[in-house]
Design a protein around this motif. Structure first.
Motif, PDB file in Angstrom:
ATOM      1  N   ARG A 190     -12.880 111.768   3.581  1.00 15.22           N
ATOM      2  CA  ARG A 190     -12.592 112.420   2.309  1.00 15.22           C
ATOM      3  C   ARG A 190     -12.563 111.443   1.139  1.00 15.22           C
ATOM      4  O   ARG A 190     -12.350 111.865   0.012  1.00 15.22           O
ATOM      5  CB  ARG A 190     -11.238 113.141   2.397  1.00 15.22           C
ATOM      6  N   LYS A 191     -12.716 110.158   1.407  1.00 19.00           N
ATOM      7  CA  LYS A 191     -12.551 109.167   0.364  1.00 19.00           C
ATOM      8  C   LYS A 191     -13.884 108.536  -0.031  1.00 19.00           C
ATOM      9  O   LYS A 191     -14.766 108.337   0.810  1.00 19.00           O
ATOM     10  CB  LYS A 191     -11.572 108.075   0.826  1.00 19.00           C
ATOM     11  N   THR A 192     -14.007 108.213  -1.330  1.00 18.23           N
ATOM     12  CA  THR A 192     -15.228 107.628  -1.868  1.00 18.23           C
ATOM     13  C   THR A 192     -15.067 106.111  -1.966  1.00 18.23           C
ATOM     14  O   THR A 192     -14.066 105.615  -2.484  1.00 18.23           O
ATOM     15  CB  THR A 192     -15.523 108.202  -3.268  1.00 18.23           C
ATOM     16  N   LEU A 193     -16.069 105.399  -1.459  1.00 20.39           N
ATOM     17  CA  LEU A 193     -16.103 103.942  -1.573  1.00 20.39           C
ATOM     18  C   LEU A 193     -16.855 103.567  -2.839  1.00 20.39           C
ATOM     19  O   LEU A 193     -17.966 104.044  -3.070  1.00 20.39           O
ATOM     20  CB  LEU A 193     -16.812 103.332  -0.361  1.00 20.39           C
ATOM     21  N   ARG A 194     -16.238 102.704  -3.653  1.00 20.80           N
ATOM     22  CA  ARG A 194     -16.889 102.230  -4.870  1.00 20.80           C
ATOM     23  C   ARG A 194     -16.881 100.709  -4.899  1.00 20.80           C
ATOM     24  O   ARG A 194     -15.821 100.083  -4.791  1.00 20.80           O
ATOM     25  CB  ARG A 194     -16.188 102.786  -6.119  1.00 20.80           C
ATOM     26  N   VAL A 195     -18.060 100.139  -5.023  1.00 19.30           N
ATOM     27  CA  VAL A 195     -18.251  98.692  -5.141  1.00 19.30           C
ATOM     28  C   VAL A 195     -18.772  98.436  -6.549  1.00 19.30           C
ATOM     29  O   VAL A 195     -19.800  98.986  -6.940  1.00 19.30           O
ATOM     30  CB  VAL A 195     -19.261  98.181  -4.091  1.00 19.30           C
ATOM     31  N   ARG A 196     -18.063  97.610  -7.312  1.00 23.98           N
ATOM     32  CA  ARG A 196     -18.421  97.398  -8.712  1.00 23.98           C
ATOM     33  C   ARG A 196     -18.496  95.899  -9.038  1.00 23.98           C
ATOM     34  O   ARG A 196     -17.496  95.183  -8.969  1.00 23.98           O
ATOM     35  CB  ARG A 196     -17.388  98.060  -9.634  1.00 23.98           C
ATOM     36  N   GLY A 197     -19.703  95.442  -9.349  1.00 22.46           N
ATOM     37  CA  GLY A 197     -19.904  94.066  -9.795  1.00 22.46           C
ATOM     38  C   GLY A 197     -19.498  93.013  -8.779  1.00 22.46           C
ATOM     39  O   GLY A 197     -19.111  91.893  -9.151  1.00 22.46           O
ATOM     40  N   VAL A 198     -19.629  93.341  -7.505  1.00 22.12           N
ATOM     41  CA  VAL A 198     -19.170  92.421  -6.457  1.00 22.12           C
ATOM     42  C   VAL A 198     -20.182  91.296  -6.248  1.00 22.12           C
ATOM     43  O   VAL A 198     -21.384  91.547  -6.055  1.00 22.12           O
ATOM     44  CB  VAL A 198     -18.915  93.172  -5.134  1.00 22.12           C
ATOM     45  N   THR A 199     -19.706  90.065  -6.292  1.00 25.56           N
ATOM     46  CA  THR A 199     -20.529  88.892  -5.999  1.00 25.56           C
ATOM     47  C   THR A 199     -19.808  88.057  -4.943  1.00 25.56           C
ATOM     48  O   THR A 199     -18.597  88.174  -4.740  1.00 25.56           O
ATOM     49  CB  THR A 199     -20.766  88.011  -7.240  1.00 25.56           C
ATOM     50  N   ARG A 200     -20.604  87.189  -4.286  1.00 32.05           N
ATOM     51  CA  ARG A 200     -19.987  86.248  -3.331  1.00 32.05           C
ATOM     52  C   ARG A 200     -20.744  84.925  -3.390  1.00 32.05           C
ATOM     53  O   ARG A 200     -21.956  84.870  -3.182  1.00 32.05           O
ATOM     54  CB  ARG A 200     -20.035  86.795  -1.907  1.00 32.05           C
ATOM     55  N   THR A 201     -20.011  83.881  -3.716  1.00 35.22           N
ATOM     56  CA  THR A 201     -20.540  82.524  -3.709  1.00 35.22           C
ATOM     57  C   THR A 201     -19.739  81.715  -2.707  1.00 35.22           C
ATOM     58  O   THR A 201     -18.498  81.699  -2.755  1.00 35.22           O
ATOM     59  CB  THR A 201     -20.425  81.874  -5.096  1.00 35.22           C
ATOM     60  N   PHE A 202     -20.442  81.057  -1.781  1.00 30.73           N
ATOM     61  CA  PHE A 202     -19.781  80.217  -0.795  1.00 30.73           C
ATOM     62  C   PHE A 202     -19.750  78.778  -1.306  1.00 30.73           C
ATOM     63  O   PHE A 202     -20.766  78.269  -1.790  1.00 30.73           O
ATOM     64  CB  PHE A 202     -20.501  80.288   0.548  1.00 30.73           C
TER      65      PHE A 202
END
Length: 261
Positions: A3-15
């Motif tokens: 019933r829940k909505t997943l929202r990904v906003r402006g996600v970055t990943r730098t190692f």
């Protein structure tokens, strides 16, 4: 049903770098919305950040920037609302099949009788009823992954996260596992986010396919899969399936060329 909505906003990943190696940008700013009950597959060349994105959604890694929410609640750590199945076999070797499936239920403090009822239900759904007291070492790869799938589903998560869960299986077992997962999804309509390298697998399972670019990864394309459910393996022989495969293959080949220079 989820019933829940997943929202990904402006996600970055730098190692961060080490020694003389500088930092590595693995994921460019990424926006993604997954609606309740969707089955979304993520495709892309090796090293494009698709597994990194999945681990961030699972709460197993933290983004360098950006936000993730599940129905407006921030995602900052692992939680029972997200169930994860990995490519490698991740069962506890000191627990039986039934005990592995019950692990999350015990951690939540459910009464033993309720645990047994849930475990029995998922043993039956995954065809493992006769193997409840077996140890993981006594199981085939496919049976281990069925156990891992049952363990994730037993917790009744809002979202099921799968990171190439069938990648180490032989072709026939892989196809049977795809059909099992699809059968469970068609019955329950859990939200699924599924990482794979296999174009046929993505089309057969998903109602939407996300294509990621070569590293540093970004979402290059979103392709709807207009094939009706329930789906049988024979859908792979249809012209519609072939056209989708050709389109996705062209997208992926372009990115693979970039990745190998």
């Amino acid at each position: 049903m989820s019933r829940k909505t997943l929202r990904v906003r402006g996600v970055t990943r730098t190692f961060p770098g080490s020694g003389r190696a500088g930092p590595t940008l693995a994921l460019q700013p990424t926006d993604l919305t997954v609606q309740p009950g969707e089955f979304v597959a993520i495709l892309g060349p090796s090293g494009c950040g698709k597994s990194t994105l999945l681990r961030i959604v699972a709460g197993l890694d933290r983004p360098t920037a950006g936000t993730l929410t599940l129905d407006e609640a921030p995602i900052a750590a692992p939680g029972p609302d997200r169930g994860m199945v990995f490519q490698s076999y991740t069962l506890f070797p000191w627990l039986t099949v039934a005990e592995n499936i019950a692990y999350g239920l015990r951690e939540r403090g459910l009464p033993p009788a309720e645990q047994r009822a849930i475990v029995d239900r998922f043993l039956a759904r995954t065809g493992l009823t006769g193997f409840a007291e077996h140890w993981p070492r006594q199981l085939s790869g496919g049976m281990q992954q069925r156990t891992a799938l049952a363990r994730a589903l037993a917790n009744d998560p809002e979202i099921l996260l799968l990171d190439e869960p069938f990648g180490a299986l032989d072709h026939q077992t892989r196809e049977l596992m795809q059909e099992l997962l699809l059968e469970i999804w068609e019955a329950d309509r859990k939200t699924v986010l599924f990482v794979t390298h296999d174009i046929d697998e993505a089309i057969f399972l998903a109602n939407r396919v996300i294509v990621m670019s070569a590293r540093p990864g970004r979402i290059k394309a979103e392709v709807e899969v207009p094939l009706s459910y329930p789906r049988e393996w024979t859908v792979k022989t249809t012209p519609e399936f072939g056209a989708l495969k050709a389109r996705l293959m062209a997208e992926i080949r372009e990115e693979v060329r970039k990745a190998i220079g």
